[in-house]
Write a protein that holds these residues in place. Structure first.
Motif, PDB file in Angstrom:
ATOM      1  N   LEU A 173       9.435   2.028  -8.538  1.00 27.67           N
ATOM      2  CA  LEU A 173       8.361   1.646  -7.607  1.00 27.67           C
ATOM      3  C   LEU A 173       7.477   0.551  -8.203  1.00 27.67           C
ATOM      4  CD1 LEU A 173       7.249   5.117  -6.180  1.00 27.67           C
ATOM      5  CD2 LEU A 173       8.315   3.249  -4.913  1.00 27.67           C
ATOM      6  N   ARG A 174       7.130   0.687  -9.456  1.00 20.74           N
ATOM      7  CA  ARG A 174       6.259  -0.319 -10.084  1.00 20.74           C
ATOM      8  C   ARG A 174       6.980  -1.651 -10.277  1.00 20.74           C
ATOM      9  NH1 ARG A 174       2.311   3.400 -13.896  1.00 20.74           N
ATOM     10  NH2 ARG A 174       1.614   4.646 -12.123  1.00 20.74           N
ATOM     11  N   ALA A 175       8.281  -1.578 -10.453  1.00 25.04           N
ATOM     12  CA  ALA A 175       9.058  -2.825 -10.528  1.00 25.04           C
ATOM     13  C   ALA A 175       9.007  -3.544  -9.179  1.00 25.04           C
ATOM     14  CB  ALA A 175      10.502  -2.523 -10.917  1.00 25.04           C
ATOM     15  N   TRP A 176       9.144  -2.774  -8.089  1.00 26.94           N
ATOM     16  CA  TRP A 176       9.051  -3.367  -6.755  1.00 26.94           C
ATOM     17  C   TRP A 176       7.653  -3.915  -6.484  1.00 26.94           C
ATOM     18  CZ3 TRP A 176      12.448  -5.213  -3.607  1.00 26.94           C
ATOM     19  CH2 TRP A 176      13.749  -4.723  -3.631  1.00 26.94           C
ATOM     20  N   LEU A 205       0.832  -1.212   0.000  1.00 24.45           N
ATOM     21  CA  LEU A 205       0.000   0.000   0.000  1.00 24.45           C
ATOM     22  C   LEU A 205       0.862   1.257   0.000  1.00 24.45           C
ATOM     23  CD1 LEU A 205      -2.788   1.362   0.203  1.00 24.45           C
ATOM     24  CD2 LEU A 205      -2.647   1.093   2.684  1.00 24.45           C
ATOM     25  N   ALA A 206       1.941   1.247   0.790  1.00 22.27           N
ATOM     26  CA  ALA A 206       2.826   2.414   0.867  1.00 22.27           C
ATOM     27  C   ALA A 206       3.494   2.674  -0.485  1.00 22.27           C
ATOM     28  CB  ALA A 206       3.880   2.194   1.949  1.00 22.27           C
ATOM     29  N   LEU A 207       4.040   1.624  -1.097  1.00 19.75           N
ATOM     30  CA  LEU A 207       4.703   1.793  -2.397  1.00 19.75           C
ATOM     31  C   LEU A 207       3.698   2.180  -3.483  1.00 19.75           C
ATOM     32  CD1 LEU A 207       7.126  -1.284  -2.351  1.00 19.75           C
ATOM     33  CD2 LEU A 207       7.694   1.121  -1.956  1.00 19.75           C
ATOM     34  N   LEU A 208       2.508   1.592  -3.413  1.00 20.49           N
ATOM     35  CA  LEU A 208       1.472   1.920  -4.392  1.00 20.49           C
ATOM     36  C   LEU A 208       1.051   3.383  -4.268  1.00 20.49           C
ATOM     37  CD1 LEU A 208      -0.356   0.556  -6.573  1.00 20.49           C
ATOM     38  CD2 LEU A 208      -2.069   0.252  -4.782  1.00 20.49           C
ATOM     39  N   SER A 209       0.939   3.871  -3.037  1.00 19.55           N
ATOM     40  CA  SER A 209       0.569   5.274  -2.809  1.00 19.55           C
ATOM     41  C   SER A 209       1.620   6.213  -3.392  1.00 19.55           C
ATOM     42  CB  SER A 209       0.406   5.535  -1.304  1.00 19.55           C
ATOM     43  OG  SER A 209      -0.602   4.713  -0.758  1.00 19.55           O
ATOM     44  N   LEU A 210       2.892   5.869  -3.184  1.00 22.61           N
ATOM     45  CA  LEU A 210       3.970   6.692  -3.735  1.00 22.61           C
ATOM     46  C   LEU A 210       3.923   6.714  -5.262  1.00 22.61           C
ATOM     47  CD1 LEU A 210       6.998   5.671  -1.475  1.00 22.61           C
ATOM     48  CD2 LEU A 210       5.844   7.889  -1.530  1.00 22.61           C
ATOM     49  N   SER A 211       3.669   5.553  -5.864  1.00 23.45           N
ATOM     50  CA  SER A 211       3.674   5.471  -7.325  1.00 23.45           C
ATOM     51  C   SER A 211       2.508   6.241  -7.947  1.00 23.45           C
ATOM     52  CB  SER A 211       3.633   4.010  -7.773  1.00 23.45           C
ATOM     53  OG  SER A 211       2.370   3.440  -7.513  1.00 23.45           O
ATOM     54  N   TYR A 212       1.411   6.399  -7.198  1.00 24.01           N
ATOM     55  CA  TYR A 212       0.235   7.080  -7.746  1.00 24.01           C
ATOM     56  C   TYR A 212       0.200   8.574  -7.426  1.00 24.01           C
ATOM     57  CZ  TYR A 212      -2.596   3.319  -9.739  1.00 24.01           C
ATOM     58  OH  TYR A 212      -3.092   2.325 -10.550  1.00 24.01           O
ATOM     59  N   PHE A 213       0.622   8.938  -6.202  1.00 23.06           N
ATOM     60  CA  PHE A 213       0.324  10.287  -5.724  1.00 23.06           C
ATOM     61  C   PHE A 213       1.546  11.139  -5.382  1.00 23.06           C
ATOM     62  CE2 PHE A 213      -3.292   7.547  -4.349  1.00 23.06           C
ATOM     63  CZ  PHE A 213      -4.220   8.042  -5.258  1.00 23.06           C
ATOM     64  N   LYS A 232       7.415  13.205  -7.115  1.00 20.64           N
ATOM     65  CA  LYS A 232       8.876  13.140  -7.173  1.00 20.64           C
ATOM     66  C   LYS A 232       9.404  11.703  -7.154  1.00 20.64           C
ATOM     67  CE  LYS A 232       9.512  17.627  -4.927  1.00 20.64           C
ATOM     68  NZ  LYS A 232      10.109  18.346  -3.783  1.00 20.64           N
ATOM     69  N   ALA A 233       8.506  10.745  -7.010  1.00 23.66           N
ATOM     70  CA  ALA A 233       8.935   9.344  -6.917  1.00 23.66           C
ATOM     71  C   ALA A 233       9.367   8.826  -8.290  1.00 23.66           C
ATOM     72  CB  ALA A 233       7.793   8.489  -6.379  1.00 23.66           C
ATOM     73  N   ASP A 234      10.318   7.911  -8.253  1.00 22.44           N
ATOM     74  CA  ASP A 234      10.730   7.219  -9.477  1.00 22.44           C
ATOM     75  C   ASP A 234       9.722   6.095  -9.718  1.00 22.44           C
ATOM     76  OD1 ASP A 234      11.914   5.700 -11.479  1.00 22.44           O
ATOM     77  OD2 ASP A 234      13.940   6.230 -10.806  1.00 22.44           O
TER      78      ASP A 234
END
Length: 370
Positions: free
Chosen positions: A127-130, A110-118, A121-123
């Motif tokens: 993130l999607r690879a992880w 959930l944390a990584l998914l939130s970063l990838s969507y919102f 500045k995230a790579d």
């Protein structure tokens, strides 16, 4: 080719939707809790084709919040299958605090998914690879874990059932294999072809898998067709690593064990209870006027066999006698099966082959040549 791909996707989504409804509403009213979880699994599995369906329907884009929620729910697809396997193999299963162990990985996802969507500045590629790696790892883990649960179930049912084929849950294990294979294939496919979703041939394979699941899930039987009290007796049996390993706890003295053993041999000879296709440990224990635990102990220690082996040894001997007698040539293999105490030709063929290394037809031909 593009039209064929679209047609396959439509059939896929339609198959998932119809099968989800059939499994959850369960017209046969069997294994109800397990089927609810299986239905949830099928529903979540079907959502992986929503993007393709949206493209076919001409929907330009799906809202980011909706996709975020959907992607998070998709994380639980393997877990819902796992809980389906748990409920199929143990209808009395109830949730406890122990089940919270499944949540930390979901929290990380959930944390990584939130970063990838919102988080701008995230790579996002990293993130999607992880996210893909986490999904793959947990899919493989729950598929393998579910296989082990089903394998333990298959050993356990031999302790109380004389016909394990209809309740062995092999079809459920094949779904686990499909999860394993699909996770690996899609990952490799994406690496080689750098594709965002499966191609036509993979979709076709999934479509075939759906109809396979439909066939077996809709013909399933109640895995534990016994009352609550009897089910508690069944589940209280010790889990053994080998099907013919005797109980570790000495339940009866040597003299009492030998006495029950001789009585059992007498009952098998005089009353032939093995000819009852629905015979189980509890029914035979009632006939013997002993407890199921005592009877199981005597069979395990006195004969070095489990209940399935003990009963089917008699059935196979009866079948061999019928097959070898030329006066029974008018009887079909199915007729021989019924006369020997088997409920189906499939169960008869599998069990006969296991005990004799020959099919019933091969045995009959070999006997007629002598």
């Amino acid at each position: 080719m593009i039209y064929i791909d679209r047609l396959i996707v439509i059939f896929l989504l339609g198959g998932f939707a119809m099968l989800t409804m059939l499994v959850i509403f369960n017209p046969l009213k069997v294994n109800r809790k397990a089927n609810v979880w299986l239905g949830l699994f099928l529903f979540l599995w079907g959502t992986f084709w929503i993007d393709e369906a949206a493209e076919i329907l001409g929907i330009a884009s799906i809202g980011k919040p909706f996709l975020f929620v959907l992607n998070f729910l998709q994380f639980f697809t393997p877990l819902t299958f796992y809980y389906s396997a748990v409920h199929f193999t143990n209808p009395g299963f109830s949730f406890s605090l122990k089940e919270l162990r499944h949540l930390p990985l979901a929290g990380l996802f959930l944390a990584l998914l939130s970063l990838s969507y919102f988080y701008d500045k995230a790579d996002k590629d990293i993130l999607r690879a992880w996210l893909t790696v986490i999904m793959l790892v947990q899919s493989l883990f729950y598929a393998l874990y579910s296989c082990e649960i089903i394998n333990r179930h298959q050993r356990k049912i031999q302790q109380f059932s004389s016909d394990t084929y209809p309740i062995s849950l092999n079809w459920l294990k094949y779904i686990a294999y499909t999860i394993l294979a699909s996770g690996i294939i899609i990952t490799v496919y994406n690496i080689i072809f750098i594709a965002e979703r499966p191609g036509t041939y993979l979709n076709l394979a999934f479509l075939i898998a759906i109809y396979f699941i439909a066939y077996y899930s809709l013909k399933q039987q109640e895995v534990y067709p016994v009352g609550t009290q009897q089910a508690d007796t069944v589940f209280s049996f010790q889990e053994e690593s080998k099907t013919n390993e005797g109980p570790k706890i000495k339940l009866l003295g040597n003299e009492e064990t030998e006495l029950i053993k001789q009585r059992l041999l007498g009952v098998m000879q005089s009353e032939a209870p093995y000819l009852d296709g629905d015979l189980n440990l509890i029914k035979l224990a009632q006939l013997m006027e002993v407890t199921p635990h005592q009877l199981s102990y005597v069979i395990n220690t006195g004969f070095n066999e489990n209940f399935f082996q003990f009963i089917n040894k008699y059935r196979i001997e009866k079948a061999k006698e019928l097959l070898a007698d030329n006066r029974n040539n008018n009887l079909s293999i199915l007729g021989i099966a019924f006369e020997s105490g088997f409920n189906s030709k499939t169960s008869f063929n599998i069990t006969f082959k296991k005990f004799t290394d020959l099919t019933p037809s091969e045995f009959r031909k070999k006997s007629s040549d002598l």
